[in-house]
Enzyme design. Sequence first.
Site, PDB file in Angstrom:
ATOM      1  N   GLU A 371     -10.877 -68.184 -69.547  1.00  0.00           N
ATOM      2  CA  GLU A 371      -9.839 -67.684 -70.475  1.00  0.00           C
ATOM      3  C   GLU A 371      -8.544 -68.474 -70.323  1.00  0.00           C
ATOM      4  O   GLU A 371      -7.453 -67.935 -70.458  1.00  0.00           O
ATOM      5  CB  GLU A 371      -9.550 -66.200 -70.230  1.00  0.00           C
ATOM      6  CG  GLU A 371     -10.728 -65.304 -70.462  1.00  0.00           C
ATOM      7  CD  GLU A 371     -10.917 -64.955 -71.917  1.00  0.00           C
ATOM      8  OE1 GLU A 371     -10.161 -65.462 -72.746  1.00  0.00           O
ATOM      9  OE2 GLU A 371     -11.841 -64.176 -72.189  1.00  0.00           O
ATOM     10  N   ASP A 375      -3.498 -73.524 -64.523  1.00  0.00           N
ATOM     11  CA  ASP A 375      -2.613 -74.624 -64.961  1.00  0.00           C
ATOM     12  C   ASP A 375      -2.295 -74.508 -66.452  1.00  0.00           C
ATOM     13  O   ASP A 375      -1.152 -74.692 -66.871  1.00  0.00           O
ATOM     14  CB  ASP A 375      -3.307 -75.987 -64.750  1.00  0.00           C
ATOM     15  CG  ASP A 375      -3.606 -76.277 -63.294  1.00  0.00           C
ATOM     16  OD1 ASP A 375      -2.825 -75.837 -62.433  1.00  0.00           O
ATOM     17  OD2 ASP A 375      -4.629 -76.943 -63.028  1.00  0.00           O
TER      18      ASP A 375
HETATM   19  P1  TGC Z   1      -2.510 -76.169 -80.546  1.00  0.00           P
HETATM   20  O1  TGC Z   1      -2.160 -77.390 -81.304  1.00  0.00           O
HETATM   21  O2  TGC Z   1      -1.509 -75.563 -79.611  1.00  0.00           O
HETATM   22  O3  TGC Z   1      -3.008 -75.020 -81.509  1.00  0.00           O
HETATM   23  C1  TGC Z   1      -3.969 -75.261 -82.520  1.00  0.00           C
HETATM   24  C2  TGC Z   1      -3.771 -74.243 -83.620  1.00  0.00           C
HETATM   25  O4  TGC Z   1      -3.963 -72.920 -83.090  1.00  0.00           O
HETATM   26  C3  TGC Z   1      -2.755 -72.138 -83.248  1.00  0.00           C
HETATM   27  N1  TGC Z   1      -2.644 -71.294 -82.062  1.00  0.00           N
HETATM   28  C4  TGC Z   1      -2.935 -70.005 -82.064  1.00  0.00           C
HETATM   29  N2  TGC Z   1      -3.300 -69.174 -83.044  1.00  0.00           N
HETATM   30  C5  TGC Z   1      -3.541 -67.889 -82.728  1.00  0.00           C
HETATM   31  N3  TGC Z   1      -3.429 -67.414 -81.481  1.00  0.00           N
HETATM   32  C6  TGC Z   1      -3.069 -68.233 -80.459  1.00  0.00           C
HETATM   33  N4  TGC Z   1      -3.007 -67.770 -79.212  1.00  0.00           N
HETATM   34  C7  TGC Z   1      -2.801 -69.599 -80.730  1.00  0.00           C
HETATM   35  N5  TGC Z   1      -2.434 -70.662 -79.978  1.00  0.00           N
HETATM   36  C8  TGC Z   1      -2.346 -71.699 -80.817  1.00  0.00           C
HETATM   37  C9  TGC Z   1      -1.663 -73.161 -83.383  1.00  0.00           C
HETATM   38  O5  TGC Z   1      -0.560 -72.647 -84.068  1.00  0.00           O
HETATM   39  C10 TGC Z   1      -2.367 -74.245 -84.181  1.00  0.00           C
HETATM   40  O6  TGC Z   1      -2.469 -73.818 -85.524  1.00  0.00           O
HETATM   41  P2  TGC Z   1      -2.426 -74.858 -86.731  1.00  0.00           P
HETATM   42  O7  TGC Z   1      -2.482 -74.008 -87.956  1.00  0.00           O
HETATM   43  O8  TGC Z   1      -1.152 -75.637 -86.550  1.00  0.00           O
HETATM   44  O9  TGC Z   1      -3.634 -75.743 -86.566  1.00  0.00           O
HETATM   45  O10 TGC Z   1      -3.871 -76.478 -79.746  1.00  0.00           O
HETATM   46  P3  TGC Z   1      -4.152 -77.488 -78.575  1.00  0.00           P
HETATM   47  O11 TGC Z   1      -5.383 -78.252 -78.952  1.00  0.00           O
HETATM   48  O12 TGC Z   1      -2.922 -78.282 -78.205  1.00  0.00           O
HETATM   49  O13 TGC Z   1      -4.546 -76.517 -77.361  1.00  0.00           O
HETATM   50  C11 TGC Z   1      -3.622 -75.658 -76.798  1.00  0.00           C
HETATM   51  C12 TGC Z   1      -4.222 -74.973 -75.560  1.00  0.00           C
HETATM   52  C13 TGC Z   1      -4.478 -75.996 -74.453  1.00  0.00           C
HETATM   53  C14 TGC Z   1      -3.197 -73.974 -75.089  1.00  0.00           C
HETATM   54  C15 TGC Z   1      -5.529 -74.264 -75.937  1.00  0.00           C
HETATM   55  O14 TGC Z   1      -6.504 -75.164 -76.310  1.00  0.00           O
HETATM   56  C16 TGC Z   1      -6.067 -73.414 -74.801  1.00  0.00           C
HETATM   57  O15 TGC Z   1      -5.691 -72.262 -74.683  1.00  0.00           O
HETATM   58  N6  TGC Z   1      -7.005 -73.946 -73.960  1.00  0.00           N
HETATM   59  C17 TGC Z   1      -7.699 -73.137 -72.959  1.00  0.00           C
HETATM   60  C18 TGC Z   1      -9.106 -72.882 -73.426  1.00  0.00           C
HETATM   61  C19 TGC Z   1      -9.590 -71.521 -73.052  1.00  0.00           C
HETATM   62  O16 TGC Z   1      -8.843 -70.628 -72.690  1.00  0.00           O
HETATM   63  N7  TGC Z   1     -10.886 -71.334 -73.149  1.00  0.00           N
HETATM   64  C20 TGC Z   1     -11.462 -70.048 -72.919  1.00  0.00           C
HETATM   65  C21 TGC Z   1     -12.896 -70.026 -73.355  1.00  0.00           C
HETATM   66  S1  TGC Z   1     -13.550 -68.389 -73.517  1.00  0.00           S
HETATM   67  C22 TGC Z   1     -13.680 -67.836 -71.964  1.00  0.00           C
HETATM   68  O17 TGC Z   1     -13.296 -68.415 -71.013  1.00  0.00           O
HETATM   69  C23 TGC Z   1     -14.324 -66.519 -71.833  1.00  0.00           C
HETATM   70  S2  TGC Z   1     -14.488 -65.951 -70.216  1.00  0.00           S
HETATM   71  C24 TGC Z   1     -15.105 -64.472 -70.676  1.00  0.00           C
HETATM   72  C25 TGC Z   1     -15.197 -63.493 -69.617  1.00  0.00           C
HETATM   73  O18 TGC Z   1     -16.283 -63.507 -68.982  1.00  0.00           O
HETATM   74  O19 TGC Z   1     -14.263 -62.636 -69.491  1.00  0.00           O
HETATM   75  P1  FAD Z   2     -11.469 -78.468 -67.294  1.00  0.00           P
HETATM   76  O1  FAD Z   2     -10.868 -78.206 -68.613  1.00  0.00           O
HETATM   77  O2  FAD Z   2     -12.282 -79.692 -67.101  1.00  0.00           O
HETATM   78  O3  FAD Z   2     -10.307 -78.440 -66.204  1.00  0.00           O
HETATM   79  C1  FAD Z   2     -10.473 -78.983 -64.890  1.00  0.00           C
HETATM   80  C2  FAD Z   2      -9.107 -78.964 -64.200  1.00  0.00           C
HETATM   81  O4  FAD Z   2      -8.188 -79.794 -64.950  1.00  0.00           O
HETATM   82  C3  FAD Z   2      -8.492 -77.571 -64.169  1.00  0.00           C
HETATM   83  O5  FAD Z   2      -7.835 -77.381 -62.943  1.00  0.00           O
HETATM   84  C4  FAD Z   2      -7.469 -77.603 -65.304  1.00  0.00           C
HETATM   85  O6  FAD Z   2      -6.385 -76.701 -65.094  1.00  0.00           O
HETATM   86  C5  FAD Z   2      -7.023 -79.046 -65.262  1.00  0.00           C
HETATM   87  N1  FAD Z   2      -6.496 -79.507 -66.566  1.00  0.00           N
HETATM   88  C6  FAD Z   2      -7.162 -79.566 -67.751  1.00  0.00           C
HETATM   89  N2  FAD Z   2      -6.324 -79.997 -68.716  1.00  0.00           N
HETATM   90  C7  FAD Z   2      -5.116 -80.169 -68.139  1.00  0.00           C
HETATM   91  C8  FAD Z   2      -3.834 -80.574 -68.619  1.00  0.00           C
HETATM   92  N3  FAD Z   2      -3.624 -80.851 -69.913  1.00  0.00           N
HETATM   93  N4  FAD Z   2      -2.824 -80.651 -67.744  1.00  0.00           N
HETATM   94  C9  FAD Z   2      -3.002 -80.342 -66.429  1.00  0.00           C
HETATM   95  N5  FAD Z   2      -4.179 -79.951 -65.917  1.00  0.00           N
HETATM   96  C10 FAD Z   2      -5.227 -79.859 -66.759  1.00  0.00           C
HETATM   97  N6  FAD Z   2     -16.207 -70.136 -72.038  1.00  0.00           N
HETATM   98  C11 FAD Z   2     -16.598 -69.616 -73.238  1.00  0.00           C
HETATM   99  O7  FAD Z   2     -16.393 -70.214 -74.286  1.00  0.00           O
HETATM  100  N7  FAD Z   2     -17.218 -68.388 -73.288  1.00  0.00           N
HETATM  101  C12 FAD Z   2     -17.488 -67.666 -72.177  1.00  0.00           C
HETATM  102  O8  FAD Z   2     -18.041 -66.572 -72.259  1.00  0.00           O
HETATM  103  C13 FAD Z   2     -17.114 -68.204 -70.905  1.00  0.00           C
HETATM  104  N8  FAD Z   2     -17.432 -67.545 -69.753  1.00  0.00           N
HETATM  105  C14 FAD Z   2     -17.206 -68.152 -68.548  1.00  0.00           C
HETATM  106  C15 FAD Z   2     -17.702 -67.569 -67.379  1.00  0.00           C
HETATM  107  C16 FAD Z   2     -17.531 -68.205 -66.155  1.00  0.00           C
HETATM  108  C17 FAD Z   2     -18.117 -67.614 -64.921  1.00  0.00           C
HETATM  109  C18 FAD Z   2     -16.799 -69.421 -66.086  1.00  0.00           C
HETATM  110  C19 FAD Z   2     -16.572 -70.116 -64.771  1.00  0.00           C
HETATM  111  C20 FAD Z   2     -16.302 -69.995 -67.232  1.00  0.00           C
HETATM  112  C21 FAD Z   2     -16.521 -69.389 -68.484  1.00  0.00           C
HETATM  113  N9  FAD Z   2     -16.100 -70.001 -69.671  1.00  0.00           N
HETATM  114  C22 FAD Z   2     -16.459 -69.470 -70.886  1.00  0.00           C
HETATM  115  C23 FAD Z   2     -15.507 -71.332 -69.635  1.00  0.00           C
HETATM  116  C24 FAD Z   2     -14.045 -71.363 -69.213  1.00  0.00           C
HETATM  117  O9  FAD Z   2     -13.223 -70.910 -70.230  1.00  0.00           O
HETATM  118  C25 FAD Z   2     -13.719 -72.806 -68.790  1.00  0.00           C
HETATM  119  O10 FAD Z   2     -14.355 -73.036 -67.551  1.00  0.00           O
HETATM  120  C26 FAD Z   2     -12.223 -73.042 -68.697  1.00  0.00           C
HETATM  121  O11 FAD Z   2     -11.605 -72.959 -69.953  1.00  0.00           O
HETATM  122  C27 FAD Z   2     -11.895 -74.407 -68.049  1.00  0.00           C
HETATM  123  O12 FAD Z   2     -12.656 -75.414 -68.617  1.00  0.00           O
HETATM  124  P2  FAD Z   2     -13.452 -76.438 -67.658  1.00  0.00           P
HETATM  125  O13 FAD Z   2     -14.235 -75.635 -66.700  1.00  0.00           O
HETATM  126  O14 FAD Z   2     -14.163 -77.402 -68.516  1.00  0.00           O
HETATM  127  O15 FAD Z   2     -12.325 -77.183 -66.816  1.00  0.00           O
END
Ligand code: TGC
Ligand code: FAD
Length: 392
Positions: A371, A375
């Site tokens: 999520e 960082d």
């Molecule tokens: P960026 O250019 O900032 O944004 C792209 C477009 O999105 C809009 N936006 C949002 N809209 C709605 N809600 C938000 N929170 C939004 N944040 C940004 C933004 O305005 C823009 O819109 P538009 O119309 O201009 O295109 O995007 P970026 O590519 O620079 O990325 C920003 C960043 C790094 C913060 C984002 O990519 C990010 O949050 N990365 C982290 C990825 C992440 O959290 N992955 C999670 C995967 S799911 C998961 O982990 C589930 S675990 C489940 C569990 O077991 O609990």
């Molecule tokens: P990376 O993005 O490769 O990051 C590696 C390191 O680099 C991290 O320390 C990060 O902070 C750092 N880094 C990356 N970019 C930058 C930057 N710009 N500046 C400085 N540091 C940076 N995802 C889903 O979509 N759905 C799910 O249901 C889901 N469930 C999950 C369940 C588990 C148990 C786990 C471990 C992960 C799950 N995820 C899911 C994925 C999760 O969201 C990603 O692991 C997470 O977003 C980080 O991506 P990554 O592992 O590829 O690490």
Amino acid sequence: MKPDVFEAPDYYNLDDLLSEEHKLVREAARDWVKRDVTPIIETYAQKAEFPKQILSGLAEIGAFGPYIPEKYGGAGLDQIAYGLIMQEIERGDSGVRSTASVQSSLVMYPIWKYGNEAQRQKYLPKLASGEFMGAFGLTEPDHGSNPGGMTTNFKDMGDHFLLNGAKLWISNAPFCDIAVVWAKNEEGRIHGLIVERYMEGFSTPETHNKWSLRASSTGELIFQDVKVPKENILPNKSGLGAPLGCLDSARYGIAWGAIGAAMDCYDTALRYAKERIQFGKPIAGFQLQQKKLAEMITEITKAQLLALRLGQLKNENKASTAQISMAKRNNVEMALKIAREARQILGGMGITGEYSIMRHMMNLESVVTYEGTHDIHLLITGLDITGLNAFK
Ligand code: TGC
Ligand code: FAD
């Protein structure tokens, strides 16, 4: 595992700020966790298996779609009630909370917010009851923190879409009935598609050998020429903002959930420290152990205040992404530090499955990563306060 004698700390009388409904919802979740989760979770974590028999209980306490309207089968509660349910579930185990978070905020939320009425009617009641379990596919092998670079894609074939690509690290994947999958169309625009288990070319291999979230089922979503009916596209929002909007809701739930894990570690360590005698007195009487315990309750109290205020802002639709990031980051780090300190208070016993602390500690290593990593959330705050983007 030791009997569950958990008592929740409330050092600043925050219960006074909760409604009767909040307290009732919390008690129901707390009682259920004590009865159906903590007695079995260590065994399931040790054997790295998700306890599927708890799904109906999760549905009964309203953990699947707490804030989704009742007309779609949800509990129709407010955001603070949602947070309290996540707190109680994660008090039991972060992996169980993961299942509830994904179902509610990452599967039901996008169908509710970005889907059409037919999709809401078709999927939401079944997801709320646990008859259908969902997964959320955003992360890919080469695109984790940077989901905008995803390569999973779909082509318009006239009467259907053809989906290809792969998602990695997907909670609930191995047993999901449906997955909300984020993929690019031929113009490179990101859309959400509902993929169903029966679709040919769709597979969900399990990820093994995790040391963290062992009682949660994690896997891949693989799409090889999957024919997705056109009616399965979420029509009301596209672009990266669509999945990021879901993450706002899930990250908010985690900010509360982490408090639950921290409370369990603190309560266990406090109890143990008062009972464990060394050098002729309880170790709780030594200043070094008191420092650890006093700092724990201070940090838990600060995290509770942060989550509660964020909940109020969420209820008023005023919580920003950056405010949510701050709470997720702070509260998960707080819980992880408390788990590490609490583990030390238990000495050698702290590394055993007799107590929940080591399991919480290992789980939280995933929670601090998924999520949005620790960082990434710091960089979201950095961008918000400076106006300067340090991601790229
Ligand atoms: P960026 O250019 O900032 O944004 C792209 C477009 O999105 C809009 N936006 C949002 N809209 C709605 N809600 C938000 N929170 C939004 N944040 C940004 C933004 O305005 C823009 O819109 P538009 O119309 O201009 O295109 O995007 P970026 O590519 O620079 O990325 C920003 C960043 C790094 C913060 C984002 O990519 C990010 O949050 N990365 C982290 C990825 C992440 O959290 N992955 C999670 C995967 S799911 C998961 O982990 C589930 S675990 C489940 C569990 O077991 O609990
Ligand atoms: P990376 O993005 O490769 O990051 C590696 C390191 O680099 C991290 O320390 C990060 O902070 C750092 N880094 C990356 N970019 C930058 C930057 N710009 N500046 C400085 N540091 C940076 N995802 C889903 O979509 N759905 C799910 O249901 C889901 N469930 C999950 C369940 C588990 C148990 C786990 C471990 C992960 C799950 N995820 C899911 C994925 C999760 O969201 C990603 O692991 C997470 O977003 C980080 O991506 P990554 O592992 O590829 O690490």
